[in-house]
Scaffold this motif. Sequence first.
Motif, mmCIF file in Angstrom:
data_model
loop_
_atom_site.group_PDB
_atom_site.id
_atom_site.type_symbol
_atom_site.label_atom_id
_atom_site.label_comp_id
_atom_site.label_asym_id
_atom_site.label_seq_id
_atom_site.Cartn_x
_atom_site.Cartn_y
_atom_site.Cartn_z
ATOM 1 N N VAL A 135 0.846 -1.203 0.000
ATOM 2 C CA VAL A 135 0.000 0.000 0.000
ATOM 3 C C VAL A 135 0.879 1.251 0.000
ATOM 4 C CG1 VAL A 135 -1.653 1.364 1.371
ATOM 5 C CG2 VAL A 135 -1.976 -1.111 1.119
ATOM 6 N N GLN B 98 3.640 1.713 -1.415
ATOM 7 C CA GLN B 98 4.104 2.003 -2.772
ATOM 8 C C GLN B 98 2.964 2.553 -3.627
ATOM 9 O OE1 GLN B 98 5.998 -2.143 -2.940
ATOM 10 N NE2 GLN B 98 7.352 -0.941 -4.262
ATOM 11 N N SER B 99 1.836 1.853 -3.586
ATOM 12 C CA SER B 99 0.651 2.258 -4.351
ATOM 13 C C SER B 99 -0.455 1.261 -4.053
ATOM 14 C CB SER B 99 0.970 2.225 -5.855
ATOM 15 O OG SER B 99 -0.218 2.085 -6.617
ATOM 16 N N GLY B 100 -1.712 1.701 -4.128
ATOM 17 C CA GLY B 100 -2.818 0.759 -3.942
ATOM 18 C C GLY B 100 -2.731 -0.390 -4.940
ATOM 19 N N LYS B 101 -2.244 -0.073 -6.126
ATOM 20 C CA LYS B 101 -2.175 -1.073 -7.191
ATOM 21 C C LYS B 101 -1.098 -2.131 -6.949
ATOM 22 C CE LYS B 101 -4.210 1.578 -10.913
ATOM 23 N NZ LYS B 101 -5.467 0.833 -10.735
ATOM 24 N N VAL C 171 -0.797 -3.886 -4.238
ATOM 25 C CA VAL C 171 -1.292 -4.974 -3.386
ATOM 26 C C VAL C 171 -1.711 -6.140 -4.291
ATOM 27 C CG1 VAL C 171 -2.996 -5.681 -1.665
ATOM 28 C CG2 VAL C 171 -2.106 -3.335 -1.645
ATOM 29 N N THR C 172 -1.132 -7.315 -4.042
ATOM 30 C CA THR C 172 -1.381 -8.454 -4.927
ATOM 31 C C THR C 172 -2.399 -9.424 -4.331
ATOM 32 O OG1 THR C 172 0.400 -9.755 -3.935
ATOM 33 C CG2 THR C 172 0.978 -8.354 -5.826
ATOM 34 N N GLU C 173 -3.069 -10.118 -5.213
ATOM 35 C CA GLU C 173 -3.972 -11.214 -4.835
ATOM 36 C C GLU C 173 -3.216 -12.216 -3.959
ATOM 37 O OE1 GLU C 173 -7.270 -11.643 -6.078
ATOM 38 O OE2 GLU C 173 -7.390 -13.408 -4.763
ATOM 39 N N ILE D 299 -2.804 -11.031 -0.388
ATOM 40 C CA ILE D 299 -4.098 -11.103 0.310
ATOM 41 C C ILE D 299 -4.407 -12.563 0.675
ATOM 42 C CG2 ILE D 299 -6.605 -10.785 0.048
ATOM 43 C CD1 ILE D 299 -5.225 -8.093 0.284
ATOM 44 N N LYS E 276 -5.057 -14.259 4.364
ATOM 45 C CA LYS E 276 -6.277 -15.010 4.698
ATOM 46 C C LYS E 276 -5.931 -16.433 5.147
ATOM 47 C CE LYS E 276 -9.574 -12.283 2.011
ATOM 48 N NZ LYS E 276 -10.597 -12.185 0.958
ATOM 49 N N ILE F 33 -7.682 -7.132 7.258
ATOM 50 C CA ILE F 33 -7.091 -6.713 5.976
ATOM 51 C C ILE F 33 -7.529 -5.279 5.650
ATOM 52 C CG2 ILE F 33 -7.151 -7.141 3.470
ATOM 53 C CD1 ILE F 33 -7.272 -10.195 4.233
ATOM 54 N N VAL G 102 -4.949 -2.007 5.356
ATOM 55 C CA VAL G 102 -4.888 -1.134 4.176
ATOM 56 C C VAL G 102 -5.199 0.312 4.565
ATOM 57 C CG1 VAL G 102 -5.988 -0.610 1.943
ATOM 58 C CG2 VAL G 102 -5.382 -2.975 2.521
ATOM 59 N N TYR H 112 -11.010 -7.436 -2.615
ATOM 60 C CA TYR H 112 -10.317 -8.399 -1.755
ATOM 61 C C TYR H 112 -11.099 -8.730 -0.494
ATOM 62 C CZ TYR H 112 -6.041 -7.611 -4.538
ATOM 63 O OH TYR H 112 -5.097 -7.538 -5.536
ATOM 64 N N ARG I 6 -5.186 4.796 -2.358
ATOM 65 C CA ARG I 6 -4.651 3.535 -1.824
ATOM 66 C C ARG I 6 -5.752 2.678 -1.197
ATOM 67 N NH1 ARG I 6 -0.496 6.781 -2.342
ATOM 68 N NH2 ARG I 6 1.609 5.925 -2.463
ATOM 69 N N ASP J 48 -7.859 1.288 -4.339
ATOM 70 C CA ASP J 48 -7.145 0.300 -5.167
ATOM 71 C C ASP J 48 -6.489 -0.796 -4.339
ATOM 72 O OD1 ASP J 48 -7.852 1.288 -7.631
ATOM 73 O OD2 ASP J 48 -6.111 2.623 -7.778
ATOM 74 N N GLY J 49 -6.086 -0.474 -3.105
ATOM 75 C CA GLY J 49 -5.439 -1.469 -2.250
ATOM 76 C C GLY J 49 -6.375 -2.605 -1.879
#
Lengths: 190, 190
Positions: free
Chosen positions: A106, A108-111, A113-115, A118, A122, A131, A135, B3, B146, B149-150
């Motif tokens: 987050v 770095q950027s919202g974009k 954040v990877t599946e 996440i 979980k 989660i 964020v 997510y 963030r 998109d996060g």
Amino acid sequence: MPYISVEEHLPGITGLLEYRKDSAQPIRELTQLLLRGPSTLTEGERELIATIVSHNNECRFCTTAHTAAADLLLGESDTAAKIKQDIESAPVSEKMKALLTIARQVQQSGKHVTEASIQRAKQAGATDMEIHDTVLIAALFCLYNRYVDGLSTVAPQDPAFYKGLADRIVNHGYTRLPQGYDHLKKKTHS
Amino acid sequence: MPYISVEEHLPGITGLLEYRKDSAQPIRELTQLLLRGPSTLTEGERELIATIVSHNNECRFCTTAHTAAADLLLGESDTAAKIKQDIESAPVSEKMKALLTIARQVQQSGKHVTEASIQRAKQAGATDMEIHDTVLIAALFCLYNRYVDGLSTVAPQDPAFYKGLADRIVNHGYTRLPQGYDHLKKKTHS
């Protein structure tokens, strides 16, 4: 020197929250709720999230303040020091490693954040709310770090200042408490 | 797909603000104050700051929503389109060019804001409060972008959705208004 005229004896965020008190109020309330309100994450864990985001944004004032708060809450300074170096080898749970990794993404950027990150959280038992809060806390510190450094506020060198600030935010929280605040002013600027 | 489990009919920030209403409240209040409260910057100018930050953070939901709000407030769509391409050649005042440049620097990092860009703003007549608010609005949209998109929220394709949202935030503001909100839900999801 700060880019705008803030009170000289109030460094970092403290001068900005006094500069415009009406905008400070909801910022304080949001921080109090996310970092001190009811949560399945401990206050120490939430301060670690604030710490790693501030560290990666290279905001010295916020990093030092929230490291001191995490240290005070955890009763040791090893964990905060280690998560800043390397999350994976730090002495925290697998769930916290996953959440701190999300917080760094987050930052770095919202974009970013990877599946996968996440799913890891979980699988380690993180709830949707944990989660969500990770964020939002990370995003909030992206706000704070930019506010503090974007206006070029001063970060004191003296570690005693941050110890005093940590004592205040651990024992009194983030909302405005004039008495506790006056006490801090006297202690750190005498 | 988001997510976390947010209400499917509420895309982007709208689902997140419903997901955790207690944290939504101070976020809404801060936004209302900074973007709609008393200021020497017009509401349109403040939406342009939100737009350029969201655009540079590549947050499609926020960029489209705040572009639509700026367009509605300014009565034309040329200015918002042009500031996203190139601030210097956009049809805004020298002061706004300087403030939008500061906002872009904040978007990258608080440390990217230069003494030169602050001096330019001051020479163009920007007050300390205008510089403060520009930095804080830019920082707030770094939080929003963030958050949105996060958590991988959905950004609708239909321009009508954003026109409805712009109508709401221009005519009702950012605080929670159940009636205006229900009206929007009916309008955009019928």
